[in-house]
Design an enzyme around this catalytic site. Structure first.
Site, mmCIF file in Angstrom:
data_model
loop_
_atom_site.group_PDB
_atom_site.id
_atom_site.type_symbol
_atom_site.label_atom_id
_atom_site.label_comp_id
_atom_site.label_asym_id
_atom_site.label_seq_id
_atom_site.Cartn_x
_atom_site.Cartn_y
_atom_site.Cartn_z
ATOM 1 N N ASP A 238 0.837 -1.211 0.000
ATOM 2 C CA ASP A 238 0.000 0.000 0.000
ATOM 3 C C ASP A 238 0.867 1.256 0.000
ATOM 4 O O ASP A 238 0.530 2.259 -0.634
ATOM 5 C CB ASP A 238 -0.915 0.011 1.224
ATOM 6 C CG ASP A 238 -2.022 -1.032 1.136
ATOM 7 O OD1 ASP A 238 -2.215 -1.598 0.043
ATOM 8 O OD2 ASP A 238 -2.687 -1.282 2.159
ATOM 9 N N GLU A 264 -2.210 -2.503 -9.339
ATOM 10 C CA GLU A 264 -1.012 -1.653 -9.356
ATOM 11 C C GLU A 264 -0.918 -0.825 -10.628
ATOM 12 O O GLU A 264 0.148 -0.323 -10.974
ATOM 13 C CB GLU A 264 0.251 -2.512 -9.196
ATOM 14 C CG GLU A 264 0.556 -3.450 -10.345
ATOM 15 C CD GLU A 264 -0.091 -4.816 -10.215
ATOM 16 O OE1 GLU A 264 0.469 -5.774 -10.762
ATOM 17 O OE2 GLU A 264 -1.146 -4.916 -9.549
#
Length: 373
Positions: A238, A264
C-alpha cells in the site's frame, strides 16, 4: 399470471431485444453498451430513443463512438450526479426566494397593523354607538392581522430551517459524490471517474472539426509489485501504491486527470496534449518514481527503489475510449517485456514491431468492463 412472472417475461423480452441490437450493430457486449440498448428497448428514456432513431434514419448504423456519445449524453452516471446536484442547488435557491418574499409580506402586514392601530385610536375618539362599532371592527381586523403576521413568521422560520437542512444535504451529497469517484487508498480518481473523464475528452475532441484536436492517455504499471507484496506484506505494498500516486499528482496539472486503473495500474488522461507532450509527462513520472527511496515505516529498513513501466497512446479520430486504452496498454506491455522502467509510445519501433506482427498472444487486455489485472 403473477406479478413476478409478468416482470420476468417483460424484462427478458427487453434483454433479448438489447442483445439483438448488439448483434445487429456488432457492438461489444460491455455493460454500458448493453445498458444503453436495454434502455432503448424499454422506451423509458424518450430522449435517448429519439436520438438513436434519428441516427439510424440519417446513417448506416450506430458506431462505437456514436454509442459513447449517446451514453455520455443520456445515461452517464456522472451526468446524473451533476443533474442531481444542479436540481438540489436550484431548490435551495427557490426556498431562499420564497423566504425573501415572505419577509416582504411580513413587513407589509406589520405596516398594515400599524395603520389599523392608528384607525382604532381615531375610532375611540368618536362618540356614541358608531365609535364602539368602529372600535370593535378595528380590534377584529388588528387581531386577524397579528395572527397572519405570526403565521407568516412561523412559516418563514420553517422555510429557513428547511433551507439550512437542504444545504446540509447538498454538502453531504457533494462529499458522497467525491468519495464515490475517489480511490480511498491513493486519493486519486477511481476507474469510474476515469471513464467519465475519458468520455468527455472524446466528446471534446470529436466536436472539433479541425485536425488539431488531440488528447493522450498514459497507462502506468508498477514493476515487480507482487514481489513487494510477497516479500514485505500488503502494508508495504500500500505504501508503494501511495508513493507512485504522489508522483502522479505532482506531475499532472490543469485539466489532466490521474486515476487508479486497478491493482497496481494507473492511468492519466491528458486533454489538449499530443503524443510528444504525453511522452514528456510520462518520462517525468518515471524519473520521479525512480528517485524515491522506499523505507519500511515499521522498521526504517530501506527497501530500494520503485520503478514503473508506462505506455503512451494518442487519440485518433474515430477512436473509442477503449481503443485508446488498448493501445496504451499494449505499449505498457512492450515496456515491461523490454526490461521495465521504460516509457514506450505507439510510435516507438519496439511497439511497431509487435503491432505489425499482430497482437501478442500473451499480452493482457485492459478494459473498463474487465476486472483489473
Amino acid at each position: 399470471m403473477t406479478r413476478g412472472s409478468s416482470d420476468f417475461d417483460r424484462t427478458l423480452a427487453f434483454s433479448d431485444a438489447a442483445i439483438q441490437r448488439l448483434r445487429v450493430h456488432r457492438h461489444a457486449a460491455y455493460p454500458r453498451n448493453y445498458e444503453l440498448w436495454y434502455t432503448y428497448a424499454t422506451g423509458y428514456n424518450s430522449a435517448l430513443n429519439r436520438a438513436i432513431n434519428e441516427a439510424l434514419e440519417h446513417g448506416p448504423g450506430i458506431s462505437e463512438s456514436d454509442l459513447d456519445l449517446l451514453y455520455e449524453t443520456y445515461l452517464s452516471p456522472l451526468r446524473l450526479s451533476e443533474r442531481v446536484d444542479h436540481v438540489g442547488t436550484r431548490i435551495i435557491e427557490e426556498i431562499g426566494e420564497v423566504n425573501d418574499a415572505l419577509k416582504v409580506a411580513r413587513g407589509a402586514n406589520s405596516d398594515y397593523a400599524k395603520a389599523l392601530e392608528s384607525v382604532m385610536r381615531e375610532a375611540q375618539s368618536v362618540d356614541g354607538a358608531g365609535g364602539v362599532v368602529l372600535g370593535r371592527l378595528g380590534e377584529l381586523l388588528l387581531s386577524a392581522t397579528h395572527a397572519m403576521i405570526n403565521r407568516t413568521k412561523a412559516l418563514e422560520e420553517r422555510l429557513s430551517n428547511s433551507q439550512s437542512e437542504m444545504r446540509k444535504l447538498h454538502d453531504t451529497l457533494e462529499v458522497i459524490r467525491a468519495e464515490s469517484l475517489t480511490d480511498p487508498l491513493t486519493g486519486l480518481a477511481n476507474r469510474k471517474f476515469l471513464q467519465g473523464a475519458l468520455d468527455r475528452a472524446l466528446l471534446d475532441a470529436e466536436a472539433q472539426a479541425d485536425r488539431r484536436a488531440q488528447f493522450s492517455v498514459l497507462l502506468i504499471d508498477i514493476d515487480r509489485f507482487k514481489t513487494f507484496n510477497d516479500s514485505y506484506g500488503h502494508l508495504t505494498g500500500d505504501q508503494v501504491l501511495r508513493l507512485v500516486a504522489l508522483a502522479l499528482k505532482q506531475n499532472v496539472k490543469g485539466n489532466d486527470l490521474a486515476a487508479r486503473f486497478g491493482g497496481e495500474e494507473f492511468a492519466i488522461v491528458l486533454p489538449d496534449t499530443g503524443l510528444q507532450g504525453a511522452i514528456a509527462v510520462a518520462e517525468r513520472i518515471r524519473r520521479a518514481v525512480m528517485t524515491k527511496d522506499l523505507v519500511k515505516r515499521s522498521t526504517g529498513e530501506h527497501l530500494g527503489r520503485v520503478t514503473v513501466s508506462v505506455g503512451v497512446a494518442e487519440w485518433r479520430r474515430g477512436d473509442t475510449g477503449q481503443t485508446v486504452i488498448d493501445r496504451a496498454d499494449r505499449c505498457m506491455y512492450v515496456a515491461k517485456r523490454s526490461g521495465r522502467n521504460l516509457v514506450i509510445a505507439e510510435t516507438d519501433p519496439l511497439f511497431s514491431d509487435i503491432d505489425d506482427a499482430g497482437e501478442d498472444a500473451g499480452a493482457p487486455q485492459a478494459t473498463f468492463a474487465s476486472a483489473a489485472r
